[in-house]
Design a protein around this motif. Structure first.
Motif, PDB file in Angstrom:
ATOM      1  N   LEU A  29       0.783  -1.618   0.374  1.00 41.63           N
ATOM      2  CA  LEU A  29       0.059   0.163   0.279  1.00 41.63           C
ATOM      3  C   LEU A  29       0.772   1.262   0.043  1.00 41.63           C
ATOM      4  O   LEU A  29       0.302   2.327  -0.823  1.00 41.63           O
ATOM      5  CB  LEU A  29      -1.112   0.075   1.284  1.00 41.63           C
ATOM      6  N   PHE A  30       1.952   1.361   0.634  1.00 45.24           N
ATOM      7  CA  PHE A  30       2.774   2.372   0.793  1.00 45.24           C
ATOM      8  C   PHE A  30       3.420   2.705  -0.656  1.00 45.24           C
ATOM      9  O   PHE A  30       3.636   3.629  -0.937  1.00 45.24           O
ATOM     10  CB  PHE A  30       4.246   2.134   2.146  1.00 45.24           C
ATOM     11  N   LYS A  31       4.009   1.422  -0.933  1.00 48.31           N
ATOM     12  CA  LYS A  31       4.630   1.547  -2.247  1.00 48.31           C
ATOM     13  C   LYS A  31       3.394   1.788  -3.669  1.00 48.31           C
ATOM     14  O   LYS A  31       3.859   3.114  -4.213  1.00 48.31           O
ATOM     15  CB  LYS A  31       5.216   0.488  -2.375  1.00 48.31           C
ATOM     16  N   LYS A  32       2.306   1.678  -3.237  1.00 52.02           N
ATOM     17  CA  LYS A  32       1.530   2.416  -4.662  1.00 52.02           C
ATOM     18  C   LYS A  32       0.552   3.416  -4.344  1.00 52.02           C
ATOM     19  O   LYS A  32       0.946   3.858  -5.232  1.00 52.02           O
ATOM     20  CB  LYS A  32       0.204   1.739  -4.515  1.00 52.02           C
ATOM     21  N   ALA A  33       0.815   4.182  -2.600  1.00 57.24           N
ATOM     22  CA  ALA A  33       0.382   5.552  -2.892  1.00 57.24           C
ATOM     23  C   ALA A  33       1.740   6.534  -3.226  1.00 57.24           C
ATOM     24  O   ALA A  33       1.409   7.489  -4.047  1.00 57.24           O
ATOM     25  CB  ALA A  33       0.406   5.574  -1.619  1.00 57.24           C
ATOM     26  N   ALA A  34       2.935   5.886  -3.378  1.00 56.88           N
ATOM     27  CA  ALA A  34       3.963   6.734  -3.442  1.00 56.88           C
ATOM     28  C   ALA A  34       4.510   6.913  -4.797  1.00 56.88           C
ATOM     29  O   ALA A  34       4.370   7.939  -5.942  1.00 56.88           O
ATOM     30  CB  ALA A  34       5.522   6.056  -2.667  1.00 56.88           C
ATOM     31  N   GLU A  35       3.376   5.565  -5.911  1.00 54.47           N
ATOM     32  CA  GLU A  35       3.609   5.963  -7.124  1.00 54.47           C
ATOM     33  C   GLU A  35       3.000   6.397  -7.377  1.00 54.47           C
ATOM     34  O   GLU A  35       3.437   7.421  -8.638  1.00 54.47           O
ATOM     35  CB  GLU A  35       4.101   3.939  -7.650  1.00 54.47           C
ATOM     36  N   SER A  37       0.917   8.817  -5.904  1.00 58.53           N
ATOM     37  CA  SER A  37       1.153  10.272  -5.952  1.00 58.53           C
ATOM     38  C   SER A  37       2.426  11.114  -6.588  1.00 58.53           C
ATOM     39  O   SER A  37       2.694  12.341  -7.272  1.00 58.53           O
ATOM     40  CB  SER A  37       1.661  10.894  -4.619  1.00 58.53           C
ATOM     41  N   GLY A  38       3.778   9.862  -6.540  1.00 60.29           N
ATOM     42  CA  GLY A  38       5.189  11.126  -7.435  1.00 60.29           C
ATOM     43  C   GLY A  38       4.677  10.705  -8.700  1.00 60.29           C
ATOM     44  O   GLY A  38       4.919  11.588  -9.255  1.00 60.29           O
ATOM     45  N   GLY A  39       4.384   9.599  -9.726  1.00 60.38           N
ATOM     46  CA  GLY A  39       3.507   9.946 -11.046  1.00 60.38           C
ATOM     47  C   GLY A  39       2.936  11.592 -11.569  1.00 60.38           C
ATOM     48  O   GLY A  39       3.459  11.697 -12.322  1.00 60.38           O
ATOM     49  N   ARG A  40       2.344  11.581 -10.393  1.00 59.49           N
ATOM     50  CA  ARG A  40       0.829  12.841 -10.466  1.00 59.49           C
ATOM     51  C   ARG A  40       1.575  13.898 -11.186  1.00 59.49           C
ATOM     52  O   ARG A  40       1.807  14.819 -11.387  1.00 59.49           O
ATOM     53  CB  ARG A  40      -0.105  12.772  -9.812  1.00 59.49           C
ATOM     54  N   GLN A  45       4.500  18.496 -12.722  1.00 58.50           N
ATOM     55  CA  GLN A  45       5.810  19.269 -12.965  1.00 58.50           C
ATOM     56  C   GLN A  45       6.431  18.946 -14.518  1.00 58.50           C
ATOM     57  O   GLN A  45       7.145  20.641 -14.972  1.00 58.50           O
ATOM     58  CB  GLN A  45       7.287  18.166 -12.248  1.00 58.50           C
ATOM     59  N   SER A  46       6.208  18.587 -15.517  1.00 54.50           N
ATOM     60  CA  SER A  46       6.719  18.550 -16.962  1.00 54.50           C
ATOM     61  C   SER A  46       5.956  19.973 -17.488  1.00 54.50           C
ATOM     62  O   SER A  46       6.369  20.361 -18.264  1.00 54.50           O
ATOM     63  CB  SER A  46       6.401  17.143 -17.306  1.00 54.50           C
ATOM     64  N   GLN A  89       1.460  23.533  -5.400  1.00 52.88           N
ATOM     65  CA  GLN A  89       1.941  22.571  -4.648  1.00 52.88           C
ATOM     66  C   GLN A  89       1.379  22.635  -3.438  1.00 52.88           C
ATOM     67  O   GLN A  89       1.745  21.697  -2.337  1.00 52.88           O
ATOM     68  CB  GLN A  89       2.937  23.793  -4.723  1.00 52.88           C
ATOM     69  N   ASN A  90       0.055  23.447  -2.711  1.00 54.58           N
ATOM     70  CA  ASN A  90      -0.403  23.754  -1.923  1.00 54.58           C
ATOM     71  C   ASN A  90      -1.387  22.424  -1.857  1.00 54.58           C
ATOM     72  O   ASN A  90      -1.633  21.570  -0.634  1.00 54.58           O
ATOM     73  CB  ASN A  90      -1.250  24.469  -2.193  1.00 54.58           C
ATOM     74  N   HIS A  91      -2.069  22.097  -3.245  1.00 52.16           N
ATOM     75  CA  HIS A  91      -2.427  20.363  -2.814  1.00 52.16           C
ATOM     76  C   HIS A  91      -0.895  18.669  -2.206  1.00 52.16           C
ATOM     77  O   HIS A  91      -1.413  18.728  -2.117  1.00 52.16           O
ATOM     78  CB  HIS A  91      -2.942  19.964  -4.356  1.00 52.16           C
ATOM     79  N   SER A  92       0.190  19.415  -3.158  1.00 54.03           N
ATOM     80  CA  SER A  92       0.772  18.001  -3.180  1.00 54.03           C
ATOM     81  C   SER A  92       1.174  18.756  -1.695  1.00 54.03           C
ATOM     82  O   SER A  92       1.539  17.226  -0.474  1.00 54.03           O
ATOM     83  CB  SER A  92       1.942  18.733  -4.001  1.00 54.03           C
ATOM     84  N   GLN A  93       1.486  19.667  -1.069  1.00 47.03           N
ATOM     85  CA  GLN A  93       1.857  19.059   0.514  1.00 47.03           C
ATOM     86  C   GLN A  93       0.543  19.453   1.208  1.00 47.03           C
ATOM     87  O   GLN A  93       0.847  17.864   2.430  1.00 47.03           O
ATOM     88  CB  GLN A  93       2.230  20.867   1.050  1.00 47.03           C
ATOM     89  N   THR A  94      -0.424  19.267   1.360  1.00 50.85           N
ATOM     90  CA  THR A  94      -1.711  18.958   1.963  1.00 50.85           C
ATOM     91  C   THR A  94      -1.735  16.965   1.714  1.00 50.85           C
ATOM     92  O   THR A  94      -2.458  16.399   2.235  1.00 50.85           O
ATOM     93  CB  THR A  94      -2.991  19.694   1.133  1.00 50.85           C
ATOM     94  N   LEU A  95      -1.739  16.933   0.447  1.00 51.90           N
ATOM     95  CA  LEU A  95      -1.834  15.398  -0.011  1.00 51.90           C
ATOM     96  C   LEU A  95      -0.749  14.393   1.472  1.00 51.90           C
ATOM     97  O   LEU A  95      -0.542  13.529   1.162  1.00 51.90           O
ATOM     98  CB  LEU A  95      -1.768  15.064  -0.756  1.00 51.90           C
ATOM     99  N   GLN A  96       0.638  15.391   1.102  1.00 56.10           N
ATOM    100  CA  GLN A  96       1.765  14.497   1.995  1.00 56.10           C
ATOM    101  C   GLN A  96       1.059  13.937   3.202  1.00 56.10           C
ATOM    102  O   GLN A  96       1.353  13.359   4.127  1.00 56.10           O
ATOM    103  CB  GLN A  96       2.748  14.955   1.346  1.00 56.10           C
ATOM    104  N   SER A  97       0.724  15.603   3.669  1.00 59.32           N
ATOM    105  CA  SER A  97       0.509  15.495   5.128  1.00 59.32           C
ATOM    106  C   SER A  97      -0.815  14.324   5.396  1.00 59.32           C
ATOM    107  O   SER A  97      -0.353  14.209   6.702  1.00 59.32           O
ATOM    108  CB  SER A  97      -0.226  16.972   5.547  1.00 59.32           C
TER     109      SER A  97
END
Length: 304
Positions: A29-35, A37-40, A45-46, A89-97
């Motif tokens: 679950l951890f790996k899936k979530a990171a993959e 979120s990181g992909g999005r 970023q592109s 950036q705010n969205h990304s930080q909120t998700l991480q939190s």
């Protein structure tokens, strides 16, 4: 982005141990979530990189042409893209939190099954080896319990389903600046790459000068005066580069017009294509070909 939370979550005290790195490695679950979120974020970023490139080209076009419409448009684009970036950036930080909060809650629940486990910490000094941990590593078992936590599964899925803010690059057409007319356009931001070392040098000089007074510019009148002088020098240098391009183009015009009548009516466009460009048929590639193939034009550019 989530692994750090295990350092504060797990505490124990006997003949078994766990490692937050190993828990992360063993949690599907951890790996899936990171993959996901990181992909999005990578996709976003592109798009941001594309927008930043367009802004840099617009800045160059504005500096070369000093056109009122471009100056206003550059200011608007800078503010608009910065606003959208802040939202992303705010969205990304909120998700991480929120990811961290949900994983922390699940980790605390899973750890109750291993009351004697203690954390196995790495040596903070990367040049020194870590002391081997004693006992049985229960990281994998903890990860399995977390993966089976349906409350965590649902919470993570809800976060992954949340829509990301969209990045919309502003676009509008800006009138051309007349050169030998204004019917066929030449993208001056593209032509500037021929003189990219000169353009880069002027920009770096101005930025270096400005950085030396930036901290006091709001309170020191002398600093504001210097900033104006620095910018005026930058504009003059860029004007000189534009004149070099104009001279190089004029050198081939007589010959080019015998083959292509469109060169009778050309103007400069300082607005990058990704930001809307300018009205009119594009003649940039043809202009580049002449600049690179015409001997007198090449010599003018070499001497610049």
């Amino acid at each position: 982005m989530l692994t750090y939370l295990f350092m504060t979550v797990f505490q124990a005290q006997a003949a078994s141990y766990y490692s937050f790195d190993n828990i992360a490695k063993n949690s599907e679950l951890f790996k899936k979530a990171a993959e996901i979120s990181g992909g999005r974020f990578d996709d976003m970023q592109s798009e941001l990189n594309k927008a930043n490139t367009a802004l840099k080209d617009l800045e160059i076009g504005t500096a070369l042409l000093n056109q009122k419409e471009l100056i206003k448009w550059e200011s608007y684009c800078q503010n608009e893209i910065q606003r959208q970036f802040a939202s992303i950036q705010n969205h990304s930080q909120t998700l991480q939190s929120e990811f961290s909060s949900h994983f922390k809650e699940s980790a605390m629940a899973a750890l109750k099954s291993f009351p004697n486990a203690k954390v196995c910490k790495k040596n903070p000094n990367p040049y020194l080896s870590s002391k081997p941990c004693e006992g049985n590593d229960v990281s994998k078992e903890i990860a399995k319990k977390m993966d089976a936590d349906q409350k965590l599964v649902a919470a993570i899925q809800a976060l992954q389903d949340r829509d990301w803010p969209t990045l919309t690059i502003p676009q509008t057409e800006i009138p051309m600046v007349e050169f030998q007319g204004s019917k066929y356009k030449i993208q001056i931001d593209v032509l500037s790459y021929i003189l990219k070392e000169n353009v880069k040098k002027h920009k770096m000089t101005y930025e270096s000068q400005y950085s030396q007074i930036a901290s006091v510019i709001d309170t020191d009148p002398n600093a504001r005066e210097k900033a104006t002088l620095f910018y005026d020098d930058y504009k003059q240098n860029m004007k000189n580069e534009r004149q070099t391009l104009e001279k190089a183009i004029k050198a081939f015009l007589k010959k080019a017009r015998r083959k292509d009548k469109r060169f009778l009516d050309i103007g400069f466009c300082g607005n990058p294509v990704d930001l809307g460009g300018c009205p009119g048929e594009d003649l940039t590639q043809e202009t580049l070909d002449w600049l690179l193939e015409h001997k007198k034009s090449r010599n003018i550019l070499k001497k610049a």
